[in-house]
Motif scaffolding. Structure first.
Motif, PDB file in Angstrom:
ATOM      1  N   CYS A 105      -3.646  14.529   4.113  1.00 19.05           N
ATOM      2  CA  CYS A 105      -4.224  13.741   5.214  1.00 19.05           C
ATOM      3  C   CYS A 105      -3.300  13.668   6.419  1.00 19.05           C
ATOM      4  N   GLY A 106      -2.082  14.207   6.308  1.00 17.03           N
ATOM      5  CA  GLY A 106      -1.191  14.287   7.465  1.00 17.03           C
ATOM      6  C   GLY A 106      -0.045  13.306   7.485  1.00 17.03           C
ATOM      7  N   ILE A 107       0.145  12.550   6.405  1.00 13.46           N
ATOM      8  CA  ILE A 107       1.180  11.514   6.434  1.00 13.46           C
ATOM      9  C   ILE A 107       2.572  12.105   6.624  1.00 13.46           C
ATOM     10  N   ASN A 108       2.840  13.250   6.001  1.00 13.47           N
ATOM     11  CA  ASN A 108       4.192  13.786   6.140  1.00 13.47           C
ATOM     12  C   ASN A 108       4.440  14.378   7.518  1.00 13.47           C
ATOM     13  N   LEU A 109       3.398  14.829   8.178  1.00 10.96           N
ATOM     14  CA  LEU A 109       3.545  15.214   9.586  1.00 10.96           C
ATOM     15  C   LEU A 109       4.026  14.014  10.390  1.00 10.96           C
ATOM     16  N   VAL A 110       3.431  12.852  10.134  1.00  7.87           N
ATOM     17  CA  VAL A 110       3.804  11.632  10.850  1.00  7.87           C
ATOM     18  C   VAL A 110       5.208  11.181  10.461  1.00  7.87           C
ATOM     19  N   ILE A 111       5.497  11.158   9.148  1.00  4.67           N
ATOM     20  CA  ILE A 111       6.798  10.675   8.684  1.00  4.67           C
ATOM     21  C   ILE A 111       7.931  11.587   9.149  1.00  4.67           C
ATOM     22  N   TYR A 112       7.749  12.908   8.978  1.00  2.00           N
ATOM     23  CA  TYR A 112       8.816  13.847   9.342  1.00  2.00           C
ATOM     24  C   TYR A 112       9.033  13.922  10.851  1.00  2.00           C
ATOM     25  N   PHE A 113       7.942  13.977  11.607  1.00  2.00           N
ATOM     26  CA  PHE A 113       8.043  14.359  13.017  1.00  2.00           C
ATOM     27  C   PHE A 113       7.506  13.289  13.957  1.00  2.00           C
ATOM     28  N   ALA A 114       7.518  12.026  13.534  1.00  2.00           N
ATOM     29  CA  ALA A 114       7.088  10.938  14.422  1.00  2.00           C
ATOM     30  C   ALA A 114       7.856  10.926  15.740  1.00  2.00           C
ATOM     31  N   PRO A 115       9.185  11.133  15.734  1.00  2.00           N
ATOM     32  CA  PRO A 115       9.893  11.149  17.035  1.00  2.00           C
ATOM     33  C   PRO A 115       9.367  12.227  17.985  1.00  2.00           C
ATOM     34  N   GLN A 116       9.127  13.425  17.438  1.00  2.00           N
ATOM     35  CA  GLN A 116       8.628  14.504  18.291  1.00  2.00           C
ATOM     36  C   GLN A 116       7.221  14.198  18.810  1.00  2.00           C
ATOM     37  N   LEU A 133       5.741  21.824  12.776  1.00  2.00           N
ATOM     38  CA  LEU A 133       6.350  22.082  14.081  1.00  2.00           C
ATOM     39  C   LEU A 133       5.751  23.308  14.759  1.00  2.00           C
ATOM     40  N   PRO A 134       5.565  24.452  14.050  1.00  2.00           N
ATOM     41  CA  PRO A 134       4.884  25.575  14.707  1.00  2.00           C
ATOM     42  C   PRO A 134       3.471  25.217  15.177  1.00  2.00           C
ATOM     43  N   MET A 135       2.737  24.399  14.400  1.00  2.00           N
ATOM     44  CA  MET A 135       1.396  23.984  14.829  1.00  2.00           C
ATOM     45  C   MET A 135       1.468  23.118  16.080  1.00  2.00           C
ATOM     46  N   LEU A 136       2.400  22.175  16.096  1.00  2.00           N
ATOM     47  CA  LEU A 136       2.543  21.326  17.282  1.00  2.00           C
ATOM     48  C   LEU A 136       2.930  22.154  18.498  1.00  2.00           C
ATOM     49  N   ASP A 137       3.803  23.168  18.288  1.00  2.00           N
ATOM     50  CA  ASP A 137       4.251  24.011  19.402  1.00  2.00           C
ATOM     51  C   ASP A 137       3.140  24.917  19.921  1.00  2.00           C
ATOM     52  N   ARG A 138       2.378  25.531  18.991  1.00  2.00           N
ATOM     53  CA  ARG A 138       1.423  26.569  19.393  1.00  2.00           C
ATOM     54  C   ARG A 138       0.016  26.029  19.630  1.00  2.00           C
ATOM     55  N   LEU A 139      -0.422  25.094  18.785  1.00  2.00           N
ATOM     56  CA  LEU A 139      -1.781  24.569  18.915  1.00  2.00           C
ATOM     57  C   LEU A 139      -1.841  23.331  19.790  1.00  2.00           C
ATOM     58  N   GLY A 140      -0.721  22.626  19.874  1.00  2.00           N
ATOM     59  CA  GLY A 140      -0.706  21.377  20.619  1.00  2.00           C
ATOM     60  C   GLY A 140      -0.955  20.192  19.703  1.00  2.00           C
ATOM     61  N   THR A 141      -0.540  19.029  20.137  1.00  2.00           N
ATOM     62  CA  THR A 141      -0.651  17.821  19.321  1.00  2.00           C
ATOM     63  C   THR A 141      -2.112  17.470  19.047  1.00  2.00           C
ATOM     64  N   ALA A 142      -2.979  17.569  20.058  1.00  2.00           N
ATOM     65  CA  ALA A 142      -4.376  17.172  19.897  1.00  2.00           C
ATOM     66  C   ALA A 142      -5.084  18.017  18.850  1.00  2.00           C
ATOM     67  N   THR A 143      -4.960  19.332  18.945  1.00  2.00           N
ATOM     68  CA  THR A 143      -5.626  20.220  17.990  1.00  2.00           C
ATOM     69  C   THR A 143      -5.082  20.020  16.578  1.00  2.00           C
ATOM     70  N   THR A 144      -3.769  19.836  16.471  1.00  2.00           N
ATOM     71  CA  THR A 144      -3.160  19.602  15.159  1.00  2.00           C
ATOM     72  C   THR A 144      -3.757  18.374  14.496  1.00  2.00           C
ATOM     73  N   PHE A 145      -3.889  17.293  15.262  1.00  2.00           N
ATOM     74  CA  PHE A 145      -4.435  16.075  14.669  1.00  2.00           C
ATOM     75  C   PHE A 145      -5.938  16.176  14.415  1.00  2.00           C
ATOM     76  N   CYS A 146      -6.639  17.006  15.162  1.00  2.00           N
ATOM     77  CA  CYS A 146      -8.050  17.247  14.852  1.00  2.00           C
ATOM     78  C   CYS A 146      -8.200  17.919  13.486  1.00  2.00           C
ATOM     79  N   LEU A 147      -7.296  18.850  13.170  1.00  2.00           N
ATOM     80  CA  LEU A 147      -7.345  19.510  11.871  1.00  2.00           C
ATOM     81  C   LEU A 147      -7.112  18.513  10.734  1.00  2.00           C
ATOM     82  N   PHE A 148      -6.151  17.629  10.898  1.00  2.00           N
ATOM     83  CA  PHE A 148      -5.894  16.636   9.849  1.00  2.00           C
ATOM     84  C   PHE A 148      -7.008  15.587   9.779  1.00  2.00           C
ATOM     85  N   THR A 149      -7.664  15.336  10.889  1.00  2.00           N
ATOM     86  CA  THR A 149      -8.830  14.449  10.857  1.00  2.00           C
ATOM     87  C   THR A 149      -9.931  15.046   9.992  1.00  2.00           C
ATOM     88  N   ALA A 150     -10.111  16.362  10.072  1.00  2.00           N
ATOM     89  CA  ALA A 150     -11.119  17.028   9.240  1.00  2.00           C
ATOM     90  C   ALA A 150     -10.780  16.887   7.754  1.00  2.00           C
TER      91      ALA A 150
END
Length: 497
Positions: free
Chosen positions: A298-309, A437-454
């Motif tokens: 569901c994306g929790i580790n994206l948030v925990i690992y990379f919340a500062p970014q 991090l590659p997803m945030l860099d290449r897809l952008g924050t919005a698209t990355t979070f749309c994928l985890f929303t799905a």
């Protein structure tokens, strides 16, 4: 092959004996002895065992929280790409996968305590080697060792607590593991903020040895699981231990129930890996594996690992983002306590469903906030969305997932099945750690979070179909799944399939 029960002179109290004086392997006849097998009573012995074993959650949480903050400084020192920075974060998750798969069989063979001791020692060794690593290769190897300790503890701590705890409050006690995990995360965030200015990442990683030593030393003071003792035929030891942990002399009803289920399992199979595919076990394994996947996919580790970014991408300053993550960690701790108060009252399924819906809404809102260029207050709106997301996670899958995993599997394959589910947890986190991090860099924050929303939407659909496990003994849950499998088999026969 199951070992024979311990023998002594005459008969073992309360058990039938054969003509040669050995304890019979036949199941006890007649009804269980009078008295409730589980009256929910807690003794200081149970409290001690649970408090010490949950240090396994502290080491998991500390490594999860410290890795994202320290990895950025490691990347600066070694000139690493965003992918290699993810590798630094994720190598402990690879070790966790190994530890998860090994911890279950080792726990079945040697007992819960020895493997918990080993996991604490591995974590301590990995932390100390990380702190003094002369180069990147040694650092990565040390994090694999550290991760193996985390993986083994993640399998056996929830199992161990579930096998000791009374059914009435088992959910709250097992979720103590997650509470210590959240405390470990917020502790790591604080350490990262403290040492961030000087980029002293070696201190951040090395301090992980402290919770590892607490687990290894504390395990020497706690008892073995009574259900494991029964599975190894050590009936007198199990009886004595039950008397101590339940605080009463009459434990025959509980012992009878544990033995009856164990003997039924022994007749059904050997407890090997192939037993996970048995018709009545497979649905339990599927539920456990899917809970494990969705609780982390569901994306929790994206948030925990990379919340500062994430916060920096929304316009927050570097130092402010590090302090904000401490606030996120504190929210995680507070609402984990709230979830512990609810899990045995509300139930597992309603909490998971509510959390899955809440995470879907908050991640979707975050995707909208970060997708609007120049949105006033985007940094604090992002922080608010992340905070609400963590609230939903903390009261729901953050603690309920481990509760379900610890109680849904049958005794003879419990550690192995829990190992498979925990392997899925670490594998999911490994993929997220490597790709975030590659997803945030290449897809952008919005698209990355749309994928985890799905993914969260799929989580909602799963929660609508999962069974409830609240308030039942481990043996009752097992009997329920056996009955369901028998019913399905009878229906197939009736249809001529």
């Amino acid at each position: 092959m199951h070992p024979q029960p311990e023998s002594g002179t005459g008969t073992t109290a309360g058990l039938p004996a054969t003509a040669d004086g050995r304890t019979s392997s036949a199941p006890p006849s007649g009804p269980a002895p009078a008295g409730a097998p589980d009256d929910g009573r807690m003794t200081w012995y149970v409290y001690l065992a649970i408090v010490i074993s949950t240090f396994g959650g502290l080491i998991f949480g500390y490594d999860t929280g410290v890795a994202g903050g320290a990895a950025g400084f490691v990347a600066d020192d070694y000139g690493l790409s965003s992918f290699m920075e993810g590798v630094v974060v994720s190598t402990s998750l690879f070790g966790g996968m190994v530890g998860a798969m090994a911890g279950g069989p080792l726990g079945d063979r040697y007992g819960r305590r020895p493997v918990l001791l080993l996991s604490g020692l591995l974590f301590t060794a990995g932390a100390l080697i990380s702190a003094f690593a002369p180069g990147l290769a040694v650092l990565l190897a040390a994090r694999v060792v550290l991760g193996a300790g985390v993986g083994a503890a993640s399998v056996l701590v929830p199992v161990y607590i579930a096998e000791l705890a009374p059914a009435r409050i088992r959910g709250a006690l097992v979720s103590g593991y997650q509470l210590l995990t959240t405390l470990g995360i917020v502790l790591a965030y604080g350490v990262n903020a403290l040492f961030g200015a000087g980029q002293a990442w070696r201190w951040s990683l090395g301090l992980a040895a402290v919770p590892g030593l607490l687990l290894a030393g504390g395990v020497l003071l706690v008892p073995e699981s009574p259900r494991w003792l029964v599975s190894r035929g050590r009936l007198e030891a199990a009886r004595d231990l039950l008397r101590r942990v339940r605080g009463r002399h009459d434990v025959e009803a509980e012992l009878h129930e544990i033995r009856a289920v164990h003997r039924q399992e022994a007749r059904a199979g050997s407890g090997g890996w192939r037993e996970l595919n048995a018709s009545w076990v497979r649905p339990m394994v599927l539920v456990g594996v899917l809970v494990a996947f969705f609780a982390n996919g569901c994306g929790i580790n994206l948030v925990i690992y990379f919340a500062p970014q994430i916060l920096q991408s929304a316009g927050m300053g570097s130092s402010s983002s590090l302090l904000a993550t401490v606030g996120l960690g504190a929210v995680n701790v507070v609402f984990t306590v709230v979830g512990m108060a609810l899990v045995d009252r509300v139930g597992r399924k309603p909490l998971l469903l509510a959390g899955a819906v809440g995470m879907t809404v908050t991640l979707g809102a975050l995707a909208v906030v970060v997708s609007v260029p120049g949105l006033p207050g985007a940094n604090w709106l992002s922080f608010a969305c992340l905070s609400l997301y963590i609230v939903m996670y903390a009261v729901s899958p953050g603690l309920v997932a481990y509760v379900v995993i610890s109680e849904i599997f049958p005794l003879h394959v419990r550690a192995k099945a829990t190992g498979v589910a925990t392997f899925v947890i670490f594998a999911t986190n490994l993929v997220i750690g490597l790709t975030s991090l590659p997803m945030l860099d290449r897809l952008g924050t919005a698209t990355t979070f749309c994928l985890f929303t799905a993914v969260c939407v799929l989580f909602v659909l799963f929660c609508l179909r999962m069974p409830e496990t609240k308030g039942r003994t481990l043996e009752e849950l097992e009997a329920r799944f056996r009955a369901a499998a028998d019913s399905r088999a009878h229906a197939r026969v009736s249809r001529g399939v």
